[in-house]
Design a protein around this motif. Structure first.
Motif, PDB file in Angstrom:
ATOM      1  N   VAL A   1      28.376 -48.363  32.360  1.00 16.11           N
ATOM      2  CA  VAL A   1      28.068 -47.413  31.360  1.00 16.11           C
ATOM      3  C   VAL A   1      27.616 -46.245  32.276  1.00 16.11           C
ATOM      4  CG1 VAL A   1      26.784 -46.910  29.227  1.00 16.11           C
ATOM      5  CG2 VAL A   1      27.709 -49.227  29.625  1.00 16.11           C
ATOM      6  N   ARG A   2      27.942 -45.221  32.437  1.00 13.03           N
ATOM      7  CA  ARG A   2      27.442 -44.170  33.321  1.00 13.03           C
ATOM      8  C   ARG A   2      27.122 -42.930  32.399  1.00 13.03           C
ATOM      9  NH1 ARG A   2      31.545 -43.940  36.280  1.00 13.03           N
ATOM     10  NH2 ARG A   2      30.806 -45.498  37.855  1.00 13.03           N
TER      11      ARG A   2
ATOM     12  N   ASP B   1      27.944 -58.879  34.644  1.00 13.70           N
ATOM     13  CA  ASP B   1      28.461 -57.849  35.792  1.00 13.70           C
ATOM     14  C   ASP B   1      28.591 -56.491  35.002  1.00 13.70           C
ATOM     15  OD1 ASP B   1      29.098 -59.540  38.082  1.00 13.70           O
ATOM     16  OD2 ASP B   1      30.764 -60.415  37.195  1.00 13.70           O
ATOM     17  N   VAL B   2      27.463 -56.078  34.444  1.00 13.58           N
ATOM     18  CA  VAL B   2      27.546 -54.756  33.676  1.00 13.58           C
ATOM     19  C   VAL B   2      26.493 -53.859  34.161  1.00 13.58           C
ATOM     20  CG1 VAL B   2      26.679 -53.844  31.246  1.00 13.58           C
ATOM     21  CG2 VAL B   2      28.066 -55.981  31.464  1.00 13.58           C
ATOM     22  N   VAL B   3      26.787 -52.721  34.393  1.00 12.80           N
ATOM     23  CA  VAL B   3      25.793 -51.585  35.286  1.00 12.80           C
ATOM     24  C   VAL B   3      25.344 -50.474  34.230  1.00 12.80           C
ATOM     25  CG1 VAL B   3      25.628 -50.095  37.231  1.00 12.80           C
ATOM     26  CG2 VAL B   3      26.854 -52.327  37.486  1.00 12.80           C
ATOM     27  N   PHE B   4      24.518 -50.193  34.025  1.00 14.54           N
ATOM     28  CA  PHE B   4      23.810 -49.361  33.266  1.00 14.54           C
ATOM     29  C   PHE B   4      23.428 -48.061  34.101  1.00 14.54           C
ATOM     30  CE2 PHE B   4      23.247 -52.687  30.178  1.00 14.54           C
ATOM     31  CZ  PHE B   4      23.869 -52.169  29.250  1.00 14.54           C
ATOM     32  N   ASP B   5      24.276 -47.071  34.519  1.00 13.64           N
ATOM     33  CA  ASP B   5      23.970 -46.062  35.712  1.00 13.64           C
ATOM     34  C   ASP B   5      23.681 -44.623  34.975  1.00 13.64           C
ATOM     35  OD1 ASP B   5      23.982 -44.797  37.879  1.00 13.64           O
ATOM     36  OD2 ASP B   5      25.924 -45.320  38.354  1.00 13.64           O
ATOM     37  N   GLY B   6      22.571 -44.264  35.161  1.00 17.08           N
ATOM     38  CA  GLY B   6      21.926 -42.766  34.809  1.00 17.08           C
ATOM     39  C   GLY B   6      22.155 -42.647  33.292  1.00 17.08           C
ATOM     40  N   CYS B   7      21.868 -43.448  32.507  1.00 14.86           N
ATOM     41  CA  CYS B   7      22.086 -43.387  31.036  1.00 14.86           C
ATOM     42  C   CYS B   7      20.784 -43.422  30.415  1.00 14.86           C
ATOM     43  CB  CYS B   7      23.294 -44.167  30.477  1.00 14.86           C
ATOM     44  SG  CYS B   7      22.713 -45.898  30.741  1.00 14.86           S
ATOM     45  N   VAL B   8      20.609 -42.947  29.196  1.00 11.49           N
ATOM     46  CA  VAL B   8      19.319 -43.275  28.422  1.00 11.49           C
ATOM     47  C   VAL B   8      19.764 -44.213  27.214  1.00 11.49           C
ATOM     48  CG1 VAL B   8      17.687 -42.049  26.982  1.00 11.49           C
ATOM     49  CG2 VAL B   8      18.671 -40.858  28.923  1.00 11.49           C
ATOM     50  N   LEU B   9      19.076 -45.194  27.217  1.00 10.12           N
ATOM     51  CA  LEU B   9      18.922 -46.148  26.131  1.00 10.12           C
ATOM     52  C   LEU B   9      17.764 -46.066  25.478  1.00 10.12           C
ATOM     53  CD1 LEU B   9      20.454 -49.149  28.423  1.00 10.12           C
ATOM     54  CD2 LEU B   9      21.911 -47.314  27.058  1.00 10.12           C
TER      55      LEU B   9
ATOM     56  N   VAL C   1      23.318 -58.193  35.798  1.00 11.03           N
ATOM     57  CA  VAL C   1      23.187 -56.863  35.097  1.00 11.03           C
ATOM     58  C   VAL C   1      22.431 -55.831  35.789  1.00 11.03           C
ATOM     59  CG1 VAL C   1      22.456 -55.649  32.776  1.00 11.03           C
ATOM     60  CG2 VAL C   1      23.874 -58.032  32.983  1.00 11.03           C
ATOM     61  N   GLU C   2      22.535 -54.499  35.958  1.00 11.23           N
ATOM     62  CA  GLU C   2      21.818 -53.934  36.821  1.00 11.23           C
ATOM     63  C   GLU C   2      21.664 -52.526  35.727  1.00 11.23           C
ATOM     64  OE1 GLU C   2      23.645 -52.704  40.400  1.00 11.23           O
ATOM     65  OE2 GLU C   2      24.180 -54.612  40.847  1.00 11.23           O
ATOM     66  N   PHE C   3      20.254 -52.019  36.079  1.00 13.42           N
ATOM     67  CA  PHE C   3      19.918 -50.654  35.401  1.00 13.42           C
ATOM     68  C   PHE C   3      19.605 -49.675  36.515  1.00 13.42           C
ATOM     69  CE2 PHE C   3      19.280 -54.074  32.312  1.00 13.42           C
ATOM     70  CZ  PHE C   3      19.432 -53.724  31.301  1.00 13.42           C
ATOM     71  N   ARG C   4      20.436 -48.685  36.756  1.00  9.47           N
ATOM     72  CA  ARG C   4      20.339 -47.877  37.907  1.00  9.47           C
ATOM     73  C   ARG C   4      20.205 -46.505  37.504  1.00  9.47           C
ATOM     74  NH1 ARG C   4      19.559 -50.839  42.465  1.00  9.47           N
ATOM     75  NH2 ARG C   4      20.933 -52.711  42.340  1.00  9.47           N
ATOM     76  N   GLY C   5      18.889 -46.065  37.583  1.00  2.49           N
ATOM     77  CA  GLY C   5      18.599 -44.595  37.464  1.00  2.49           C
ATOM     78  C   GLY C   5      18.642 -44.353  36.126  1.00  2.49           C
ATOM     79  N   CYS C   6      18.252 -45.255  35.290  1.00  2.00           N
ATOM     80  CA  CYS C   6      18.685 -45.005  33.564  1.00  2.00           C
ATOM     81  C   CYS C   6      17.173 -45.022  33.169  1.00  2.00           C
ATOM     82  CB  CYS C   6      19.485 -46.024  33.089  1.00  2.00           C
ATOM     83  SG  CYS C   6      19.356 -47.658  33.213  1.00  2.00           S
ATOM     84  N   VAL C   7      17.093 -44.651  31.803  1.00  2.00           N
ATOM     85  CA  VAL C   7      15.748 -44.696  31.083  1.00  2.00           C
ATOM     86  C   VAL C   7      16.215 -45.665  29.896  1.00  2.00           C
ATOM     87  CG1 VAL C   7      14.555 -43.429  29.490  1.00  2.00           C
ATOM     88  CG2 VAL C   7      15.226 -42.215  31.388  1.00  2.00           C
TER      89      VAL C   7
END
Length: 228
Positions: free
Chosen positions: A123-124, A140-148, A161-167
């Motif tokens: 999710v980018r 194997d889910v990546v939240f990348d640069g998104c706002v949740l 599961v990774e949270f990369r640069g997201c809010v």
């Protein structure tokens, strides 16, 4: 000569998907059909609001710039597909399956994905408000640069599961199960409920300091200055 040892990973990285789409055929118009079969199709700038594609299969497909307000996609399956710039409120993806999928720059609110299965999903970018992932399975889910905003992971299973640069604001981790969940690179991390369920996750030292009051409250420790 002393032998150099490799650094030990503190968390196993998510296996990222790389979707390579074949030449696509444009969707021929009309409305989505329940249990429809959409293989190698492109849905571009369409108004899909209120339509029913429950149980449909989207394989090797692209959905770009479409309105999905109140679109019903219960138990739909998305495989090797790219979903770009979707916009809408109340999209119903309950018990849907996403495998090898990229979600890019979505602007969504109130998405129902409870009971869903997400495997090798990225999710980018974009912003998703009130994402309901209760009882979902994420691997194997990546939240990348998104706002949740106020995502609900209650009773979900999260593995790699990774949270990369997201809010992440107001997250609900009630009764969640975590394994190799990497929160260290989240630009903002606010947990409203379920902080005691972070076993299996990795956070940064700075995040530990920010979350310290919530951890103290969870174990019943009061924090006060001397003489107060």
């Amino acid at each position: 000569m002393a032998q150099r040892t490799k650094p030990v990973r503190v968390v196993e990285a998510a296996r990222r998907t790389e979707v390579r789409l074949p030449p696509l055929r444009p969707f021929g118009g009309g409305e989505l059909r329940p249990d429809g079969d959409y293989d190698g199709m492109e849905f571009r700038d369409l108004d899909l609001r209120g339509q029913d594609g429950g149980g449909a299969l989207f394989m090797d497909s692209a959905v770009t710039g479409c309105a999905v307000d109140e679109t019903r996609l219960v138990r739909a399956r998305f495989v090797d597909s790219v979903l770009t710039e979707l916009r809408g409120v109340g999209t119903d993806l309950a018990e849907a399956s996403l495998r090898d999928v990229e979600v890019v720059d979505a602007r969504l609110g109130g998405v129902q994905l409870h009971g869903g299965v997400l495997e090798r999903v990225v999710v980018r970018g974009g912003k998703i408000d009130y994402l309901n992932l209760r009882k979902a399975s994420l691997r194997d889910v990546v939240f990348d640069g998104c706002v949740l905003v106020e995502p609900d992971f209650g009773q979900a299973s999260l593995e790699r599961v990774e949270f990369r640069g997201c809010v992440v604001r107001g997250a609900d981790f009630t009764a969640v199960r975590m394994k190799d969940v990497d929160l260290r690179d989240a630009g903002e991390l606010d947990i409203a409920r379920g902080i005691e369920r972070l076993a299996g996750a990795v956070i940064s030292p700075a995040q530990l300091m920010e979350l310290a009051p919530a951890f103290a409250a969870q174990v019943g420790v009061r924090v006060a200055a001397p003489g107060a």
